[in-house]
Design a protein around this motif. Structure first.
Motif, PDB file in Angstrom:
ATOM      1  N   UNK A   1       0.822  -1.204   0.000  1.00 42.68           N
ATOM      2  CA  UNK A   1       0.000   0.000   0.000  1.00 42.68           C
ATOM      3  C   UNK A   1       0.862   1.263   0.000  1.00 42.68           C
ATOM      4  N   UNK A   2       2.023   1.170   0.592  1.00 42.33           N
ATOM      5  CA  UNK A   2       2.893   2.342   0.677  1.00 42.33           C
ATOM      6  C   UNK A   2       3.281   2.858  -0.707  1.00 42.33           C
ATOM      7  N   UNK A   3       3.518   1.939  -1.647  1.00 41.96           N
ATOM      8  CA  UNK A   3       3.876   2.364  -3.009  1.00 41.96           C
ATOM      9  C   UNK A   3       2.737   3.161  -3.644  1.00 41.96           C
ATOM     10  N   UNK A   4       1.494   2.746  -3.363  1.00 40.10           N
ATOM     11  CA  UNK A   4       0.331   3.450  -3.898  1.00 40.10           C
ATOM     12  C   UNK A   4       0.213   4.829  -3.252  1.00 40.10           C
ATOM     13  N   UNK A   5       0.429   4.877  -1.948  1.00 40.62           N
ATOM     14  CA  UNK A   5       0.383   6.164  -1.241  1.00 40.62           C
ATOM     15  C   UNK A   5       1.448   7.107  -1.788  1.00 40.62           C
TER      16      UNK A   5
ATOM     17  N   UNK B   1      -5.691   8.245   1.336  1.00 37.68           N
ATOM     18  CA  UNK B   1      -5.666   7.291   0.224  1.00 37.68           C
ATOM     19  C   UNK B   1      -7.085   6.865  -0.158  1.00 37.68           C
ATOM     20  N   UNK B   2      -7.911   6.528   0.839  1.00 48.95           N
ATOM     21  CA  UNK B   2      -9.285   6.107   0.550  1.00 48.95           C
ATOM     22  C   UNK B   2     -10.088   7.229  -0.081  1.00 48.95           C
ATOM     23  N   UNK B   3      -9.856   8.466   0.335  1.00 46.39           N
ATOM     24  CA  UNK B   3     -10.563   9.584  -0.286  1.00 46.39           C
ATOM     25  C   UNK B   3     -10.131   9.779  -1.734  1.00 46.39           C
ATOM     26  N   UNK B   4      -8.859   9.605  -2.012  1.00 49.07           N
ATOM     27  CA  UNK B   4      -8.382   9.723  -3.393  1.00 49.07           C
ATOM     28  C   UNK B   4      -8.976   8.597  -4.247  1.00 49.07           C
TER      29      UNK B   4
END
Length: 101
Positions: A1-5, A16-19
């Motif tokens: 998940x960190x890579x996505x963040x 992240x969830x809001x994006x």
């Protein structure tokens, strides 16, 4: 998940969830054009199906929520007017159907 963040430049899972929600909202809003395009191609004429207004309303409400979360007054104003217009169009469509029934 960190890579996505990192890729989305967000600092928390909440952000992240809001994006992700905002991206889904934009996809919903974009989907209305696909629905309209397919309906028009099928009829060989420019038409606006009722589904267009439902996609517009759902996407508009989702984008409005995202704009409120972001506290973006320009985005909030732009989406609030759209949500009103989409709702009104659906109201008019359903009122006409009731009258004709």
């Amino acid at each position: 998940m960190q890579w996505l963040m990192n890729m989305l430049h967000v600092d928390s899972m909440t952000e992240l969830w809001w994006v992700v929600f905002g991206l889904l909202a934009q996809l919903m809003f974009t989907g209305r054009f696909i629905v309209q395009w397919i309906a028009s191609e099928r009829q060989r004429d420019s038409v606006v199906p009722v589904a267009f207004w439902y996609f517009s309303l759902a996407g508009g409400l989702m984008l409005f929520s995202y704009a409120v979360y972001r506290r973006d007054p320009v985005f909030i104003l732009g989406q609030s007017l759209g949500v009103f217009i989409y709702s009104r169009n659906l109201w008019l469509i359903h009122a006409k159907r009731r009258r004709e029934a």
